[in-house]
Design a protein around this motif. Structure first.
Motif, PDB file in Angstrom:
ATOM      1  N   HIS A   1       0.828  -1.210   0.000  1.00 46.18           N
ATOM      2  CA  HIS A   1       0.000   0.000   0.000  1.00 46.18           C
ATOM      3  C   HIS A   1       0.868   1.269   0.000  1.00 46.18           C
ATOM      4  CE1 HIS A   1       0.332  -1.193   4.287  1.00 46.18           C
ATOM      5  NE2 HIS A   1       0.452   0.091   4.500  1.00 46.18           N
ATOM      6  N   SER A   2       2.023   1.239   0.655  1.00 44.06           N
ATOM      7  CA  SER A   2       2.910   2.417   0.631  1.00 44.06           C
ATOM      8  C   SER A   2       3.469   2.655  -0.769  1.00 44.06           C
ATOM      9  CB  SER A   2       4.056   2.238   1.627  1.00 44.06           C
ATOM     10  OG  SER A   2       3.561   2.223   2.942  1.00 44.06           O
ATOM     11  N   ARG A   3       3.826   1.591  -1.459  1.00 43.76           N
ATOM     12  CA  ARG A   3       4.302   1.736  -2.848  1.00 43.76           C
ATOM     13  C   ARG A   3       3.175   2.259  -3.739  1.00 43.76           C
ATOM     14  NH1 ARG A   3       5.982  -3.602  -1.984  1.00 43.76           N
ATOM     15  NH2 ARG A   3       4.671  -4.242  -3.746  1.00 43.76           N
ATOM     16  N   ASP A   4       1.945   1.765  -3.520  1.00 42.58           N
ATOM     17  CA  ASP A   4       0.798   2.251  -4.309  1.00 42.58           C
ATOM     18  C   ASP A   4       0.580   3.748  -4.067  1.00 42.58           C
ATOM     19  OD1 ASP A   4       0.415  -0.341  -5.208  1.00 42.58           O
ATOM     20  OD2 ASP A   4      -1.410  -0.687  -4.019  1.00 42.58           O
ATOM     21  N   ILE A   5       0.639   4.166  -2.795  1.00 37.64           N
ATOM     22  CA  ILE A   5       0.426   5.575  -2.444  1.00 37.64           C
ATOM     23  C   ILE A   5       1.499   6.453  -3.083  1.00 37.64           C
ATOM     24  CG2 ILE A   5       0.525   7.209  -0.511  1.00 37.64           C
ATOM     25  CD1 ILE A   5      -0.869   4.884   1.149  1.00 37.64           C
ATOM     26  N   ALA A   6       2.741   5.957  -3.145  1.00 35.18           N
ATOM     27  CA  ALA A   6       3.823   6.727  -3.767  1.00 35.18           C
ATOM     28  C   ALA A   6       3.541   6.989  -5.241  1.00 35.18           C
ATOM     29  CB  ALA A   6       5.155   5.996  -3.600  1.00 35.18           C
ATOM     30  N   SER A   7       2.823   6.078  -5.902  1.00 33.68           N
ATOM     31  CA  SER A   7       2.533   6.279  -7.325  1.00 33.68           C
ATOM     32  C   SER A   7       1.189   6.951  -7.564  1.00 33.68           C
ATOM     33  CB  SER A   7       2.588   4.948  -8.080  1.00 33.68           C
ATOM     34  OG  SER A   7       1.516   4.118  -7.703  1.00 33.68           O
ATOM     35  N   SER A   8       0.252   6.808  -6.619  1.00 31.82           N
ATOM     36  CA  SER A   8      -1.064   7.439  -6.764  1.00 31.82           C
ATOM     37  C   SER A   8      -1.631   7.733  -5.375  1.00 31.82           C
ATOM     38  CB  SER A   8      -2.019   6.524  -7.531  1.00 31.82           C
ATOM     39  OG  SER A   8      -3.316   7.098  -7.567  1.00 31.82           O
ATOM     40  N   PRO A   9      -1.854   8.993  -5.070  1.00 32.62           N
ATOM     41  CA  PRO A   9      -2.312   9.351  -3.723  1.00 32.62           C
ATOM     42  C   PRO A   9      -3.791   9.079  -3.456  1.00 32.62           C
ATOM     43  CG  PRO A   9      -2.141  11.315  -5.061  1.00 32.62           C
ATOM     44  CD  PRO A   9      -1.611  10.168  -5.894  1.00 32.62           C
ATOM     45  N   ARG A  10      -4.559   8.695  -4.454  1.00 32.43           N
ATOM     46  CA  ARG A  10      -5.999   8.466  -4.284  1.00 32.43           C
ATOM     47  C   ARG A  10      -6.215   7.184  -3.490  1.00 32.43           C
ATOM     48  NH1 ARG A  10      -9.015  12.259  -4.632  1.00 32.43           N
ATOM     49  NH2 ARG A  10     -10.706  10.883  -5.125  1.00 32.43           N
ATOM     50  N   VAL A  11      -6.992   7.270  -2.398  1.00 24.80           N
ATOM     51  CA  VAL A  11      -7.290   6.121  -1.556  1.00 24.80           C
ATOM     52  C   VAL A  11      -8.770   6.123  -1.199  1.00 24.80           C
ATOM     53  CG1 VAL A  11      -4.955   6.006  -0.573  1.00 24.80           C
ATOM     54  CG2 VAL A  11      -6.733   7.313   0.617  1.00 24.80           C
ATOM     55  N   SER A  12      -9.234   4.979  -0.742  1.00 27.50           N
ATOM     56  CA  SER A  12     -10.557   4.893  -0.131  1.00 27.50           C
ATOM     57  C   SER A  12     -10.425   3.942   1.043  1.00 27.50           C
ATOM     58  CB  SER A  12     -11.609   4.410  -1.130  1.00 27.50           C
ATOM     59  OG  SER A  12     -11.331   3.093  -1.551  1.00 27.50           O
TER      60      SER A  12
END
Length: 175
Positions: free
Chosen positions: A58-69
């Protein structure tokens, strides 16, 4: 649909009583991921702080795209069966990023006091701010909530349709 103080009170109860939130991210390859994180929350505007390793999915995902739910819920702790009167939940969307090193002191104690309310346990497990800055493997993250929904409990008993009701963030900030 009318919004009233009960939606704000329910939100406060959820934020105070739920210990974990489910955080959904998406990879650069469009692969979804959900992780469970402990959090602290802050009001006005509604934000969540959580800690994680920079190498986690999830940290790697956030680094590439800040959109979360995400979502959080409480069950009322019924030992047997389900006490529907005490079950509640919320869903949200927002933006997430690592907390910059120069803002870390602002969130460090808030996070650790929420996650480890007992001082002895907090002393044992709390990472010092220096362990949350590059080049170390741990960070604190901040989610800025953009939209917030609660389970719509008004009609479920009648028709068993699971609905959500959006709570404007301005109403939460005003409380």
């Amino acid at each position: 649909m009318t919004h009233d103080d009960s939606l704000t009170a329910r939100t406060g109860r959820l934020l105070d009583e739920a210990r974990y939130l489910n955080l959904a991210t998406v990879s650069p390859e469009s692969l979804p991921w959900v992780s469970v994180v402990e959090y602290a929350w802050l009001a006005g505007p509604l934000r969540f702080v959580f800690g994680s390793a920079t190498g986690s999915r999830h940290s790697r995902d956030i680094a590439s795209s800040p959109r979360v739910s995400g979502s959080l819920f409480v069950t009322g702790g019924a030992a047997t069966g389900v006490d529907f009167a005490s079950v509640d939940g919320a869903q949200f969307t927002g933006r997430c990023a690592e907390i910059p090193a120069d803002e870390l002191d602002r969130y460090h104690s808030v996070f650790y006091e929420a996650v480890f309310p007992e001082e002895a346990q907090r002393t044992e497990w709390m990472l010092p701010p220096s362990s949350l800055r590059a080049p170390t493997a741990h960070r604190l993250y901040l989610i800025e909530v953009e939209r917030w929904w609660l389970i719509d409990t008004r009609t479920w008993a009648e028709d068993r349709i699971d609905r959500r009701i959006e709570v404007p963030l301005a109403e939460l900030a005003a409380s």
